[in-house]
Design a protein around this motif. Structure first.
Motif, PDB file in Angstrom:
ATOM      1  N   GLN A 156      50.702  37.862  11.879  1.00  0.00           N
ATOM      2  CA  GLN A 156      49.537  38.741  11.996  1.00  0.00           C
ATOM      3  C   GLN A 156      49.306  39.157  13.442  1.00  0.00           C
ATOM      4  OE1 GLN A 156      46.100  37.805   9.762  1.00  0.00           O
ATOM      5  NE2 GLN A 156      47.229  37.014   8.012  1.00  0.00           N
ATOM      6  N   SER A 172      39.844  38.778   5.446  1.00  0.00           N
ATOM      7  CA  SER A 172      39.405  37.380   5.475  1.00  0.00           C
ATOM      8  C   SER A 172      38.541  37.109   6.704  1.00  0.00           C
ATOM      9  CB  SER A 172      40.607  36.426   5.504  1.00  0.00           C
ATOM     10  OG  SER A 172      41.528  36.757   4.503  1.00  0.00           O
ATOM     11  N   GLN A 175      34.916  36.391   6.157  1.00  0.00           N
ATOM     12  CA  GLN A 175      34.472  35.270   5.308  1.00  0.00           C
ATOM     13  C   GLN A 175      33.381  34.441   5.974  1.00  0.00           C
ATOM     14  OE1 GLN A 175      37.223  32.591   3.528  1.00  0.00           O
ATOM     15  NE2 GLN A 175      38.476  34.192   2.590  1.00  0.00           N
ATOM     16  N   GLN A 210      42.274  46.476   2.760  1.00  0.00           N
ATOM     17  CA  GLN A 210      42.249  45.351   1.818  1.00  0.00           C
ATOM     18  C   GLN A 210      40.852  45.252   1.208  1.00  0.00           C
ATOM     19  OE1 GLN A 210      43.169  41.808   4.118  1.00  0.00           O
ATOM     20  NE2 GLN A 210      45.380  42.076   3.831  1.00  0.00           N
ATOM     21  N   PHE A 250      48.650  29.799   2.574  1.00  0.00           N
ATOM     22  CA  PHE A 250      47.725  30.450   3.511  1.00  0.00           C
ATOM     23  C   PHE A 250      46.806  29.338   4.015  1.00  0.00           C
ATOM     24  CE2 PHE A 250      48.831  33.282   0.082  1.00  0.00           C
ATOM     25  CZ  PHE A 250      49.355  34.379   0.759  1.00  0.00           C
ATOM     26  N   VAL A 253      43.262  28.513   2.326  1.00  0.00           N
ATOM     27  CA  VAL A 253      43.060  28.107   0.924  1.00  0.00           C
ATOM     28  C   VAL A 253      43.938  26.896   0.597  1.00  0.00           C
ATOM     29  CG1 VAL A 253      42.236  30.256  -0.135  1.00  0.00           C
ATOM     30  CG2 VAL A 253      44.681  29.959   0.276  1.00  0.00           C
ATOM     31  N   CYS A 285      45.775  34.538  -3.243  1.00  0.00           N
ATOM     32  CA  CYS A 285      44.454  33.972  -3.521  1.00  0.00           C
ATOM     33  C   CYS A 285      44.519  32.444  -3.460  1.00  0.00           C
ATOM     34  CB  CYS A 285      43.978  34.401  -4.903  1.00  0.00           C
ATOM     35  SG  CYS A 285      45.168  34.066  -6.214  1.00  0.00           S
ATOM     36  N   GLY A 286      43.417  31.810  -3.699  1.00  0.00           N
ATOM     37  CA  GLY A 286      43.436  30.343  -3.703  1.00  0.00           C
ATOM     38  C   GLY A 286      42.046  29.761  -3.697  1.00  0.00           C
ATOM     39  N   ALA A 307      38.978  32.454  -3.256  1.00  0.00           N
ATOM     40  CA  ALA A 307      39.040  33.668  -2.430  1.00  0.00           C
ATOM     41  C   ALA A 307      40.295  34.435  -2.799  1.00  0.00           C
ATOM     42  CB  ALA A 307      39.084  33.293  -0.949  1.00  0.00           C
ATOM     43  N   PHE A 308      40.242  35.731  -2.628  1.00  0.00           N
ATOM     44  CA  PHE A 308      41.450  36.533  -2.844  1.00  0.00           C
ATOM     45  C   PHE A 308      41.467  37.690  -1.855  1.00  0.00           C
ATOM     46  CE2 PHE A 308      39.313  40.102  -4.734  1.00  0.00           C
ATOM     47  CZ  PHE A 308      38.204  39.544  -5.343  1.00  0.00           C
ATOM     48  N   GLY A 309      42.656  38.157  -1.548  1.00  0.00           N
ATOM     49  CA  GLY A 309      42.786  39.294  -0.620  1.00  0.00           C
ATOM     50  C   GLY A 309      43.628  40.366  -1.280  1.00  0.00           C
TER      51      GLY A 309
HETATM   52  N1  DAH Z   1      44.264  37.408   4.357  1.00  0.00           N
HETATM   53  C1  DAH Z   1      45.571  37.268   3.773  1.00  0.00           C
HETATM   54  C2  DAH Z   1      46.509  38.299   4.372  1.00  0.00           C
HETATM   55  O1  DAH Z   1      46.087  39.362   4.701  1.00  0.00           O
HETATM   56  C3  DAH Z   1      45.516  37.460   2.290  1.00  0.00           C
HETATM   57  C4  DAH Z   1      44.804  36.350   1.571  1.00  0.00           C
HETATM   58  C5  DAH Z   1      45.514  35.293   1.063  1.00  0.00           C
HETATM   59  C6  DAH Z   1      43.437  36.424   1.362  1.00  0.00           C
HETATM   60  C7  DAH Z   1      44.884  34.297   0.347  1.00  0.00           C
HETATM   61  C8  DAH Z   1      42.782  35.392   0.659  1.00  0.00           C
HETATM   62  C9  DAH Z   1      43.538  34.350   0.147  1.00  0.00           C
HETATM   63  O2  DAH Z   1      41.472  35.394   0.455  1.00  0.00           O
HETATM   64  O3  DAH Z   1      42.886  33.396  -0.556  1.00  0.00           O
HETATM   65  O4  DAH Z   1      47.668  38.046   4.468  1.00  0.00           O
END
Ligand code: DAH
Length: 342
Positions: A156, A172, A175, A210, A250, A253, A285-286, A307-309
């Motif tokens: 990143q 994220s 958050q 996102q 990740f 999570v 997610c996770g 959470a999920f992205g």
């Molecule tokens: N933020 C991560 C990315 O951009 C994606 C992500 C993965 C978001 C797992 C989440 C998660 O909320 O639970 O690569």
């Protein structure tokens, strides 16, 4: 003879009253003012008139002629104004603040997908949150359990400002602030623009979108995660989708997953779109890591959450069949005007 003049004048006035359009007016003009018209025929009477009356008779005919001309012109102006007003009335919806008809505006495909998702999540009791694009290291990494020198940062790389702030690499990054703003229990989605230091090609962009989501409450488990993702994706694609989870790492999570959906094109048999695997990778997610909850001021002994992205850009590509990611940031009216809300 003067009587005759008066009579013609009376007839003309009555006929003029009855005229309804320009064509009728023209016919009247010919009837009275043409070479063989009624006014000219009065002039030809001149020879039958005694000499001493000729002058005054001629004057009267000339007066009548001037009057007829003037009355015809005035009536023409009236009729033309009425015709113009009728035209304006017929196009009563014209508004010059509206865009030109040939270039009808439309929303950007990302906006369309984002709004659709927002509606779905609002209907499931989530709030929609906004967040910054320029953030600090703490929000983008530390608060997400990614300490300095953690290898997860390598994936990143982003753009840094002289003051140490950076362009957020993922949604994220919001958050922590949202957990602190609302506390638990909490259901929120937060769409946003993200940035990474990437060379661009058909599937990589340095700027993309996102939508992150978190749900925190007592006894939240992976079953809740699967239920919400499945419901949401079935709404987006307008059909019942099958999902599966694979392990994914990740730091924020634990456990973390990659969520796949059964390929919408081949139904799972394998095709070029899913690289013959039958599945499409859709959304990481996770279950939110206890450290992340703690950073956000929420007690992990009492609450848990998922959470999920979701990659909005990727979702828009799938939904609209867009093959080159660079289309989104091109600012091309030609490309963008092809999309419209369903
Ligand atoms: N933020 C991560 C990315 O951009 C994606 C992500 C993965 C978001 C797992 C989440 C998660 O909320 O639970 O690569």
């Amino acid at each position: 003879m003067s009587q005759k003049i008066e009579q013609i004048r009376g007839e003309f006035e009555a006929a003029l009253e009855a005229v309804l359009d320009i064509a009728g007016l023209e016919a009247l003009r010919l009837e009275y003012l043409s070479k063989k018209g009624k006014v000219a025929s009065l002039m030809s009477e001149l020879r039958n008139i005694p000499n001493e009356e000729k002058k005054s008779f001629g004057q009267k005919v000339n007066e009548l002629k001037a009057l007829v001309e003037q009355r015809l012109n005035a009536r023409r102006e009236e009729l033309e104004a009425a015709a113009e007003q009728a035209l304006i009335d017929a196009t009563e919806s014209y508004d010059d603040s509206l865009p030109a008809i040939e270039q009808v505006g439309s929303y950007h495909p990302i906006t369309l997908v984002q709004r659709e998702l927002e509606q779905i999540f609002l209907s499931m009791g989530f709030t929609v949150e906004d967040y910054l694009e320029v953030v600090d290291d703490f929000h983008c990494f530390e608060a997400l359990n990614i300490p300095k020198h953690h290898p997860a940062r390598d994936m990143q790389d982003t753009y840094y400002l002289d003051n140490g702030q950076l362009l957020k690499t993922h949604t994220s990054a919001a958050q922590n602030a949202i957990m602190k703003k609302y506390g638990a229990p909490l259901r929120a989605v937060f769409p946003g623009r993200c940035f990474r230091n990437e060379s661009t090609d058909a599937s990589h962009e340095n700027t993309f979108f996102q939508m992150e989501g978190i749900m925190i409450d007592k006894d939240i488990s992976i079953s809740n995660l699967i239920y919400f993702m499945k419901t949401m994706l079935s709404e987006v694609f307008h059909k019942d989708v099958t999902v599966r989870l694979r392990p994914g790492f990740f730091p924020f999570v634990e456990p973390g997953f990659e969520l796949d959906i059964k390929c919408l094109i081949c139904g799972g048999d394998g095709c070029p779109s899913c690289k013959n695997s039958g599945w499409l990778e859709l959304c990481p997610c996770g279950m939110i890591h206890p450290n992340v909850l703690r950073y956000g001021g929420i007690d992990p002994e009492e609450y848990s959450g998922f959470a999920f992205g979701l990659g909005l850009t990727r979702l828009a590509m799938m939904k609209y069949g867009i093959k080159d990611i660079r289309v989104f940031n091109k600012g091309s009216l030609k490309a963008n005007s092809q999309f419209n809300a369903e």
